[in-house]
Design a protein around this motif. Structure first.
Motif, PDB file in Angstrom:
ATOM      1  N   THR A 122       0.804  -1.236   0.000  1.00  0.00           N
ATOM      2  CA  THR A 122       0.000   0.000   0.000  1.00  0.00           C
ATOM      3  C   THR A 122       0.836   1.286   0.000  1.00  0.00           C
ATOM      4  OG1 THR A 122      -0.024   0.170   2.413  1.00  0.00           O
ATOM      5  CG2 THR A 122      -1.758  -1.182   1.419  1.00  0.00           C
ATOM      6  N   GLY A 123       2.129   1.148   0.292  1.00  0.00           N
ATOM      7  CA  GLY A 123       2.980   2.349   0.386  1.00  0.00           C
ATOM      8  C   GLY A 123       2.903   3.021   1.747  1.00  0.00           C
ATOM      9  N   ILE A 124       2.139   2.465   2.664  1.00  0.00           N
ATOM     10  CA  ILE A 124       1.935   3.125   3.963  1.00  0.00           C
ATOM     11  C   ILE A 124       2.757   2.442   5.056  1.00  0.00           C
ATOM     12  CG2 ILE A 124       0.208   3.765   5.717  1.00  0.00           C
ATOM     13  CD1 ILE A 124      -0.132   5.225   3.004  1.00  0.00           C
ATOM     14  N   ASP A 125       3.459   3.265   5.848  1.00  0.00           N
ATOM     15  CA  ASP A 125       4.279   2.766   6.953  1.00  0.00           C
ATOM     16  C   ASP A 125       3.410   2.645   8.210  1.00  0.00           C
ATOM     17  OD1 ASP A 125       6.118   2.285   8.902  1.00  0.00           O
ATOM     18  OD2 ASP A 125       7.138   4.230   8.748  1.00  0.00           O
ATOM     19  N   ILE A 126       3.224   1.410   8.667  1.00  0.00           N
ATOM     20  CA  ILE A 126       2.411   1.210   9.878  1.00  0.00           C
ATOM     21  C   ILE A 126       3.307   0.891  11.087  1.00  0.00           C
ATOM     22  CG2 ILE A 126       0.225   0.599   8.763  1.00  0.00           C
ATOM     23  CD1 ILE A 126       0.987  -2.381   9.151  1.00  0.00           C
ATOM     24  N   GLY A 127       4.573   1.227  10.972  1.00  0.00           N
ATOM     25  CA  GLY A 127       5.495   1.038  12.096  1.00  0.00           C
ATOM     26  C   GLY A 127       5.954  -0.396  12.276  1.00  0.00           C
ATOM     27  N   TRP A 128       5.919  -1.191  11.200  1.00  0.00           N
ATOM     28  CA  TRP A 128       6.384  -2.588  11.290  1.00  0.00           C
ATOM     29  C   TRP A 128       7.867  -2.614  11.646  1.00  0.00           C
ATOM     30  CZ3 TRP A 128       6.262  -7.473  12.134  1.00  0.00           C
ATOM     31  CH2 TRP A 128       7.154  -8.371  11.545  1.00  0.00           C
ATOM     32  N   LYS A 129       8.184  -3.332  12.693  1.00  0.00           N
ATOM     33  CA  LYS A 129       9.574  -3.500  13.120  1.00  0.00           C
ATOM     34  C   LYS A 129       9.814  -4.985  13.340  1.00  0.00           C
ATOM     35  CE  LYS A 129      12.552  -2.648  17.094  1.00  0.00           C
ATOM     36  NZ  LYS A 129      12.644  -2.149  18.454  1.00  0.00           N
ATOM     37  N   LYS A 130      10.671  -5.580  12.493  1.00  0.00           N
ATOM     38  CA  LYS A 130      10.929  -7.017  12.614  1.00  0.00           C
ATOM     39  C   LYS A 130      12.060  -7.228  13.613  1.00  0.00           C
ATOM     40  CE  LYS A 130      12.380 -10.898   9.796  1.00  0.00           C
ATOM     41  NZ  LYS A 130      12.775 -11.310   8.471  1.00  0.00           N
ATOM     42  N   GLY A 131      11.718  -7.110  14.886  1.00  0.00           N
ATOM     43  CA  GLY A 131      12.747  -7.239  15.922  1.00  0.00           C
ATOM     44  C   GLY A 131      12.655  -8.555  16.669  1.00  0.00           C
ATOM     45  N   GLY A 132      11.637  -9.375  16.363  1.00  0.00           N
ATOM     46  CA  GLY A 132      11.485 -10.663  17.026  1.00  0.00           C
ATOM     47  C   GLY A 132      10.824 -10.566  18.389  1.00  0.00           C
ATOM     48  N   TYR A 133      10.639 -11.741  18.987  1.00  0.00           N
ATOM     49  CA  TYR A 133      10.133 -11.873  20.350  1.00  0.00           C
ATOM     50  C   TYR A 133      11.148 -12.690  21.128  1.00  0.00           C
ATOM     51  CZ  TYR A 133       5.202 -10.392  20.998  1.00  0.00           C
ATOM     52  OH  TYR A 133       4.041  -9.696  21.207  1.00  0.00           O
ATOM     53  N   CYS A 134      11.339 -12.358  22.374  1.00  0.00           N
ATOM     54  CA  CYS A 134      12.244 -13.123  23.218  1.00  0.00           C
ATOM     55  C   CYS A 134      11.554 -13.428  24.547  1.00  0.00           C
ATOM     56  CB  CYS A 134      13.519 -12.306  23.449  1.00  0.00           C
ATOM     57  SG  CYS A 134      14.657 -13.145  24.542  1.00  0.00           S
ATOM     58  N   PHE A 135      11.535 -14.707  24.917  1.00  0.00           N
ATOM     59  CA  PHE A 135      11.007 -15.132  26.225  1.00  0.00           C
ATOM     60  C   PHE A 135      12.196 -15.625  27.053  1.00  0.00           C
ATOM     61  CE2 PHE A 135       6.252 -15.674  25.867  1.00  0.00           C
ATOM     62  CZ  PHE A 135       6.091 -15.295  24.545  1.00  0.00           C
ATOM     63  N   PRO A 136      12.811 -14.781  27.878  1.00  0.00           N
ATOM     64  CA  PRO A 136      13.909 -15.270  28.703  1.00  0.00           C
ATOM     65  C   PRO A 136      13.387 -16.158  29.835  1.00  0.00           C
ATOM     66  CG  PRO A 136      13.520 -12.939  29.144  1.00  0.00           C
ATOM     67  CD  PRO A 136      12.532 -13.361  28.099  1.00  0.00           C
TER      68      PRO A 136
END
Ligand SMILES: Cc1cc2nc3c(=O)[nH]c(=O)nc-3n(C[C@H](O)[C@H](O)[C@H](O)COP(=O)(O)OP(=O)(O)OC[C@H]3O[C@@H](n4cnc5c(N)ncnc54)[C@H](O)[C@@H]3O)c2cc1C
Length: 389
Positions: free
Chosen positions: A79-93
């Motif tokens: 769509t060309g629109i930035d929805i703040g996607w950040k591929k930083g993962g999830y971590c469960f320590p």
């Protein structure tokens, strides 16, 4: 007054209703979205802290999560629109044996769905969660393909896309009853008029039970209140969203989770061990001292963080902790996308894909056997599931 007919009516412009409306409008259907609030995403969507993951513990939520991630991660190129996607993962320590074994037991099922998740040793977790307090740390799981999205930007963009494809949004217009003919829903009634469509979708979040009751269905979705907070932006230091499953020193909290969003703000939330049932959304004096202690204990360098604001919102809970998605039992023309618990933002696009597919093709957008686990006809009190909500 009777208004023009639609192909589908969506009740609720929230985490589920907006992507559902968007996918239906993309297919050329005439869609009406009704919300009792003044604009889109003003229900619980805006309360979410924006964590999105597919690494759940049961197959249906894993598949919904995968479908949602595809939408979120691909949104900008679509769509060309930035929805703040950040591929930083999830971590469960993990800091104790029980959490370690719970997390490790989930890995085989998660891997069987090709999820990119693994057990990582202490040094690996210290690399991923910069500045984590290593005292008692035993390792943890890390899933780099999960991430974060801005709930406000996402709901705005789903809405804009739907409207661009001729969906009609009507705000401050609560649905007061369903129009029924025999055992079929044929439209809705609001305080301003009646609207007809062959399909009505209940995506009414914390108020979904009331809509079900209008069709004579008793499906329990009970609001439970949760608090969150956000800091002023700081320089980027933390990639994943971190979920700490330990009870706090006060013994009252479980599931403390936080991350740094794409604007640099640290955003955090916890699940109280004793749930607050009901719709009270007044911030408590307990939240911030507990949250601050958890945050600083886990990442001591955050002791100077400036907190900007806190808020309280609702999880629409089901008795078994899983969403209720599909055709309403014994009522034609009514679909349900409700009971999202603490994961409605991350599951919303996946739920929307499946609801749109039911409307268009009569079948879900995933393996029907897996989809059946979400069935509105299931025994919601079956219970006993191990879930990381
Ligand atoms: C503090 C907090 C943090 C959270 N963090 C996360 C997170 O990180 N990730 C995640 O996935 N989830 C998170 N959640 C959960 C998430 O916010 C909810 O699960 C999700 O928003 C529910 O989506 P929904 O579409 O069912 O409801 P909503 O988004 O609330 O949408 C329902 C809409 O229906 C409308 N409505 C209701 N009744 C009527 C009616 N009669 N007529 C017309 N309109 C009606 C409401 O006004 C509302 O806009 C969090 C929740 C809280 C409280």
């Amino acid at each position: 007054m009777t208004h023009p007919e639609f192909d589908a009516i969506v009740i609720g412009a929230g985490s589920v209703g907006n992507p559902t409306a968007c996918f239906l409008a993309w297919e050329g259907l005439r869609v009406l979205v009704l919300d009792e609030l003044p604009s889109s995403g003003q229900g619980q969507n805006k309360a979410a802290i924006g964590g999105v993951r597919a690494t759940h513990s049961d197959p249906a939520k894993i598949r919904l999560g995968q479908q949602s991630l595809e939408v979120f991660a691909g949104w900008k190129s679509a769509t060309g629109i930035d929805i703040g996607w950040k591929k930083g993962g999830y971590c469960f320590p993990a800091f104790d044996e029980h959490v370690e074994s719970t997390l490790q037991k989930l890995l085989p099922i998660q891997k069987s769905f090709h999820l990119n998740i693994d057990w990582v040793g202490v040094e690996g977790i210290r690399r991923v969660v910069t500045g984590i307090n290593p005292e008692g740390l035993r390792g943890g799981t890390y899933s780099p393909d999960d991430g974060q999205v801005s709930p406000l930007r996402a709901s705005e963009s789903f809405t804009n896309e739907a409207v661009r494809h001729h969906a009609e949004y009507r705000y401050r217009e609560p649905v007061t009853s369903l129009l029924m003919e025999d055992h079929a829903v044929i439209g809705v009634k609001t305080d301003r008029g009646e609207y007809r469509a062959p399909v009505v979708i209940n995506a009414a979040g914390a108020h979904a039970t009331r809509i079900c009751q209008m069709a004579g269905l008793d499906i329990p979705v009970r609001p439970e209140s949760h608090e969150a907070g956000i800091s002023a932006p700081v320089q980027e230091f933390l990639a994943p969203l971190v979920v700490d499953l330990r009870p706090g020193p006060e013994g009252k909290t479980i599931n403390f989770y936080f991350g740094q969003d794409s604007d640099g703000q640290v955003i955090f939330c916890y699940t109280p061990a004793t749930p607050f049932s009901g719709e009270n959304r007044t911030s408590t004096f307990e939240f911030m001292p507990i949250a601050a202690a958890r945050l600083v204990n886990l990442i001591p360098r955050l002791r100077n963080l400036t907190i900007r604001r806190v808020w309280r919102g609702l999880y629409p809970m089901t008795p078994d902790g899983a969403p209720v998605v599909g055709k309403a039992p014994n009522v034609e023309g009514l679909l349900l996308g409700i009971g999202m618990c603490g994961q409605g933002f991350m599951l919303g696009p996946g739920v929307g894909k499946n609801l749109a597919s039911l409307v268009l093709h009569g079948t879900p957008a995933m393996d029907p056997e897996v989809f059946d686990q979400l069935s509105p006809a299931r025994d919601l009190y079956g219970g006993g599931k191990e879930s990381l909500r």
